[in-house]
Motif scaffolding. Structure first.
Motif, PDB file in Angstrom:
ATOM      1  N   ALA A  23      36.878  39.243 -31.170  1.00 34.75           N
ATOM      2  CA  ALA A  23      38.104  39.926 -31.593  1.00 34.75           C
ATOM      3  C   ALA A  23      38.699  39.248 -32.814  1.00 34.75           C
ATOM      4  CB  ALA A  23      39.121  39.939 -30.460  1.00 34.75           C
ATOM      5  N   ASP A  24      39.083  40.046 -33.788  1.00 30.22           N
ATOM      6  CA  ASP A  24      39.773  39.515 -34.971  1.00 30.22           C
ATOM      7  C   ASP A  24      41.277  39.438 -34.764  1.00 30.22           C
ATOM      8  OD1 ASP A  24      37.560  39.396 -37.141  1.00 30.22           O
ATOM      9  OD2 ASP A  24      37.329  41.401 -36.275  1.00 30.22           O
ATOM     10  N   LEU A  25      41.796  40.245 -33.834  1.00 28.43           N
ATOM     11  CA  LEU A  25      43.238  40.313 -33.606  1.00 28.43           C
ATOM     12  C   LEU A  25      43.484  40.904 -32.224  1.00 28.43           C
ATOM     13  CD1 LEU A  25      46.274  40.347 -34.513  1.00 28.43           C
ATOM     14  CD2 LEU A  25      45.803  42.610 -35.507  1.00 28.43           C
ATOM     15  N   VAL A  26      44.489  40.376 -31.532  1.00 32.24           N
ATOM     16  CA  VAL A  26      44.949  40.970 -30.277  1.00 32.24           C
ATOM     17  C   VAL A  26      46.415  41.349 -30.427  1.00 32.24           C
ATOM     18  CG1 VAL A  26      45.451  40.597 -27.831  1.00 32.24           C
ATOM     19  CG2 VAL A  26      43.318  39.724 -28.818  1.00 32.24           C
ATOM     20  N   VAL A  27      46.720  42.598 -30.109  1.00 32.02           N
ATOM     21  CA  VAL A  27      48.105  43.083 -30.031  1.00 32.02           C
ATOM     22  C   VAL A  27      48.232  43.741 -28.667  1.00 32.02           C
ATOM     23  CG1 VAL A  27      49.879  44.578 -31.024  1.00 32.02           C
ATOM     24  CG2 VAL A  27      48.153  43.535 -32.525  1.00 32.02           C
ATOM     25  N   THR A  28      49.142  43.258 -27.818  1.00 35.80           N
ATOM     26  CA  THR A  28      49.157  43.778 -26.453  1.00 35.80           C
ATOM     27  C   THR A  28      50.533  43.696 -25.822  1.00 35.80           C
ATOM     28  OG1 THR A  28      47.857  43.806 -24.415  1.00 35.80           O
ATOM     29  CG2 THR A  28      48.550  41.622 -25.246  1.00 35.80           C
ATOM     30  N   ASP A  29      50.722  44.485 -24.765  1.00 36.39           N
ATOM     31  CA  ASP A  29      52.020  44.632 -24.116  1.00 36.39           C
ATOM     32  C   ASP A  29      51.838  44.716 -22.605  1.00 36.39           C
ATOM     33  OD1 ASP A  29      54.679  45.221 -23.516  1.00 36.39           O
ATOM     34  OD2 ASP A  29      54.420  47.361 -23.879  1.00 36.39           O
ATOM     35  N   PRO A  30      51.716  43.572 -21.911  1.00 43.21           N
ATOM     36  CA  PRO A  30      51.587  43.627 -20.453  1.00 43.21           C
ATOM     37  C   PRO A  30      52.839  44.212 -19.809  1.00 43.21           C
ATOM     38  CG  PRO A  30      51.075  41.429 -21.318  1.00 43.21           C
ATOM     39  CD  PRO A  30      51.700  42.200 -22.435  1.00 43.21           C
ATOM     40  N   ALA A  31      52.663  44.830 -18.659  1.00 43.49           N
ATOM     41  CA  ALA A  31      53.816  45.279 -17.865  1.00 43.49           C
ATOM     42  C   ALA A  31      54.379  44.044 -17.170  1.00 43.49           C
ATOM     43  CB  ALA A  31      53.376  46.328 -16.854  1.00 43.49           C
ATOM     44  N   TYR A  32      55.218  43.302 -17.872  1.00 45.82           N
ATOM     45  CA  TYR A  32      55.631  41.988 -17.423  1.00 45.82           C
ATOM     46  C   TYR A  32      56.505  42.061 -16.169  1.00 45.82           C
ATOM     47  CZ  TYR A  32      58.933  43.499 -21.091  1.00 45.82           C
ATOM     48  OH  TYR A  32      59.753  44.235 -21.902  1.00 45.82           O
ATOM     49  N   GLU A  33      56.479  40.950 -15.437  1.00 45.55           N
ATOM     50  CA  GLU A  33      57.044  40.888 -14.085  1.00 45.55           C
ATOM     51  C   GLU A  33      58.532  41.180 -14.044  1.00 45.55           C
ATOM     52  OE1 GLU A  33      57.535  37.204 -11.062  1.00 45.55           O
ATOM     53  OE2 GLU A  33      55.457  37.697 -11.597  1.00 45.55           O
ATOM     54  N   ALA A 176      41.978  42.725 -41.417  1.00 44.30           N
ATOM     55  CA  ALA A 176      41.480  43.401 -42.617  1.00 44.30           C
ATOM     56  C   ALA A 176      40.680  44.633 -42.201  1.00 44.30           C
ATOM     57  CB  ALA A 176      40.594  42.449 -43.422  1.00 44.30           C
ATOM     58  N   PRO A 177      40.516  45.593 -43.115  1.00 48.49           N
ATOM     59  CA  PRO A 177      39.689  46.764 -42.778  1.00 48.49           C
ATOM     60  C   PRO A 177      38.308  46.341 -42.288  1.00 48.49           C
ATOM     61  CG  PRO A 177      40.878  47.151 -44.821  1.00 48.49           C
ATOM     62  CD  PRO A 177      41.127  45.714 -44.459  1.00 48.49           C
ATOM     63  N   GLY A 178      37.841  47.008 -41.222  1.00 46.67           N
ATOM     64  CA  GLY A 178      36.556  46.672 -40.640  1.00 46.67           C
ATOM     65  C   GLY A 178      36.633  45.658 -39.515  1.00 46.67           C
ATOM     66  N   ASP A 179      37.803  45.001 -39.351  1.00 45.83           N
ATOM     67  CA  ASP A 179      37.982  44.040 -38.263  1.00 45.83           C
ATOM     68  C   ASP A 179      38.088  44.768 -36.918  1.00 45.83           C
ATOM     69  OD1 ASP A 179      37.922  41.879 -39.926  1.00 45.83           O
ATOM     70  OD2 ASP A 179      40.065  41.452 -39.863  1.00 45.83           O
ATOM     71  N   THR A 180      38.039  43.992 -35.853  1.00 45.40           N
ATOM     72  CA  THR A 180      38.146  44.530 -34.498  1.00 45.40           C
ATOM     73  C   THR A 180      39.467  44.107 -33.883  1.00 45.40           C
ATOM     74  OG1 THR A 180      35.751  44.521 -34.146  1.00 45.40           O
ATOM     75  CG2 THR A 180      37.150  44.543 -32.183  1.00 45.40           C
ATOM     76  N   VAL A 181      40.254  45.099 -33.483  1.00 50.85           N
ATOM     77  CA  VAL A 181      41.543  44.870 -32.829  1.00 50.85           C
ATOM     78  C   VAL A 181      41.379  45.129 -31.332  1.00 50.85           C
ATOM     79  CG1 VAL A 181      43.967  45.574 -32.709  1.00 50.85           C
ATOM     80  CG2 VAL A 181      42.768  45.571 -34.916  1.00 50.85           C
ATOM     81  N   VAL A 182      41.927  44.250 -30.511  1.00 54.17           N
ATOM     82  CA  VAL A 182      41.765  44.328 -29.058  1.00 54.17           C
ATOM     83  C   VAL A 182      43.131  44.459 -28.387  1.00 54.17           C
ATOM     84  CG1 VAL A 182      41.142  42.958 -27.020  1.00 54.17           C
ATOM     85  CG2 VAL A 182      39.548  43.134 -28.948  1.00 54.17           C
ATOM     86  N   ASP A 183      43.192  45.318 -27.353  1.00 57.99           N
ATOM     87  CA  ASP A 183      44.400  45.458 -26.541  1.00 57.99           C
ATOM     88  C   ASP A 183      43.995  45.615 -25.075  1.00 57.99           C
ATOM     89  OD1 ASP A 183      46.773  45.995 -25.303  1.00 57.99           O
ATOM     90  OD2 ASP A 183      47.322  47.706 -26.544  1.00 57.99           O
ATOM     91  N   PRO A 184      44.182  44.569 -24.242  1.00 56.92           N
ATOM     92  CA  PRO A 184      43.791  44.659 -22.836  1.00 56.92           C
ATOM     93  C   PRO A 184      44.813  45.352 -21.943  1.00 56.92           C
ATOM     94  CG  PRO A 184      44.529  42.447 -23.334  1.00 56.92           C
ATOM     95  CD  PRO A 184      44.556  43.197 -24.623  1.00 56.92           C
ATOM     96  N   PHE A 185      45.925  45.810 -22.501  1.00 52.90           N
ATOM     97  CA  PHE A 185      46.929  46.601 -21.770  1.00 52.90           C
ATOM     98  C   PHE A 185      47.292  47.797 -22.646  1.00 52.90           C
ATOM     99  CE2 PHE A 185      47.443  42.164 -20.522  1.00 52.90           C
ATOM    100  CZ  PHE A 185      47.483  42.223 -19.137  1.00 52.90           C
ATOM    101  N   MET A 186      46.340  48.669 -22.932  1.00 48.79           N
ATOM    102  CA  MET A 186      46.480  49.615 -24.045  1.00 48.79           C
ATOM    103  C   MET A 186      47.435  50.769 -23.775  1.00 48.79           C
ATOM    104  SD  MET A 186      42.806  51.550 -23.975  1.00 48.79           S
ATOM    105  CE  MET A 186      42.290  52.522 -22.568  1.00 48.79           C
ATOM    106  N   GLY A 187      47.753  51.094 -22.506  1.00 48.20           N
ATOM    107  CA  GLY A 187      48.653  52.206 -22.251  1.00 48.20           C
ATOM    108  C   GLY A 187      48.176  53.471 -22.918  1.00 48.20           C
ATOM    109  N   SER A 188      49.056  54.097 -23.680  1.00 50.61           N
ATOM    110  CA  SER A 188      48.711  55.363 -24.339  1.00 50.61           C
ATOM    111  C   SER A 188      47.952  55.172 -25.641  1.00 50.61           C
ATOM    112  CB  SER A 188      49.975  56.177 -24.603  1.00 50.61           C
ATOM    113  OG  SER A 188      50.852  55.458 -25.458  1.00 50.61           O
ATOM    114  N   GLY A 189      47.655  53.927 -25.991  1.00 55.76           N
ATOM    115  CA  GLY A 189      46.774  53.677 -27.135  1.00 55.76           C
ATOM    116  C   GLY A 189      47.427  53.590 -28.491  1.00 55.76           C
ATOM    117  N   SER A 190      48.716  53.255 -28.561  1.00 56.14           N
ATOM    118  CA  SER A 190      49.368  53.205 -29.872  1.00 56.14           C
ATOM    119  C   SER A 190      48.761  52.140 -30.778  1.00 56.14           C
ATOM    120  CB  SER A 190      50.878  52.976 -29.720  1.00 56.14           C
ATOM    121  OG  SER A 190      51.137  51.733 -29.102  1.00 56.14           O
TER     122      SER A 190
END
Length: 240
Positions: A23-33, A176-190
């Motif tokens: 992964a080049d970048l992680v952007v994520t939003d867990p459903a926090y406690e 950067a363009p072509g990088d891989t972005v990861v989201d392990p709590f993707m929800g609706s995929g924004s």
């Protein structure tokens, strides 16, 4: 052309299924406690079924699992990469030391100004925190971007849905363009939609099957293509 690969697996288990340093970048939003606490006293309706959403309540991600999450995130991120984690002010004090123990450098909380106040009884929330972590050392694309990001919240969308424009700021800043972005709590995929619009590949998961279907629909509308499955993926699917 950007590509995507989606699943509906547990976040930590899914991260361990990805190759290390993929992964080049992680952007994520867990459903926090802490959301469970606010919901219990009626100060939030974001995660329950109502007139504004056809989506049912989904399980929170407990604070006790943060050590496993941050260790898995550290493993999957390449060196010299950023991690952005959405949370409230209460969860920030739980997540930060755990992330630092896993090896991340904490820079600061960014503030998402939603421009409209939410529900509550007093000093009603108008903002959310985005914790900015770094693995190694990576320069932001634009050093002139402020630490308060003013983007209108999404009304009557998927529970806890984040605006695509907000994710676009973070993705531009840290990939950067072509990088891989990861989201392990993707929800609706924004995050995935933002990645596709900016020419990045996207890998995402969410434990709710509806999230996967909705994310795939949105990504296809953006012109993104399913990522071909590797031989290793096929072996895992067959139990090999």
């Amino acid at each position: 052309m950007p590509h995507y690969r989606l699943t509906d697996d547990d976040a930590v288990a899914w991260l361990h299924s990805l190759p290390a340093g993929s992964a080049d970048l992680v952007v994520t939003d867990p459903a926090y406690e802490s959301l469970e606490k606010h919901r219990a006293v009626g100060t939030t309706t974001r995660l329950k079924q109502g007139k504004g959403s056809s989506n049912p309540w989904f399980p929170i991600f407990p604070n006790a699992r943060f050590p496993a999450l941050f260790q898995a995130l550290w493993r999957v991120l390449k060196r010299d990469a950023h991690l952005y984690l959405f949370c409230d002010a209460e969860t920030m004090f739980v997540a930060r030391p755990v992330a630092e123990a896993a090896g991340f450098r904490f820079w600061k909380p960014l503030i998402w100004d939603k421009q409209h106040i939410g529900m509550g009884y007093h000093y009603r929330a108008r903002y959310e925190c985005i914790l900015f972590f770094e693995k190694g050392r990576r320069r932001l694309s634009d050093l002139g971007v402020a630490d308060v990001l003013s983007v209108p919240r999404v009304h009557r969308g998927y529970p806890t849905e984040k605006p695509v424009a907000l994710s676009e700021v973070l993705i531009r800043q840290s990939s950067a363009p072509g990088d891989t972005v990861v989201d392990p709590f993707m929800g609706s995929g924004s995050v995935g939609v933002a990645a596709a619009r900016l020419g990045r590949d996207f890998l995402g998961t969410d434990i709710h099957p509806r999230a996967r279907a909705l994310t795939e629909e949105r990504l296809r509308l953006e012109g993104a293509l399913p990522q071909p499955r590797s031989d290793d993926d096929l072996l895992r699917a067959l139990g090999g």
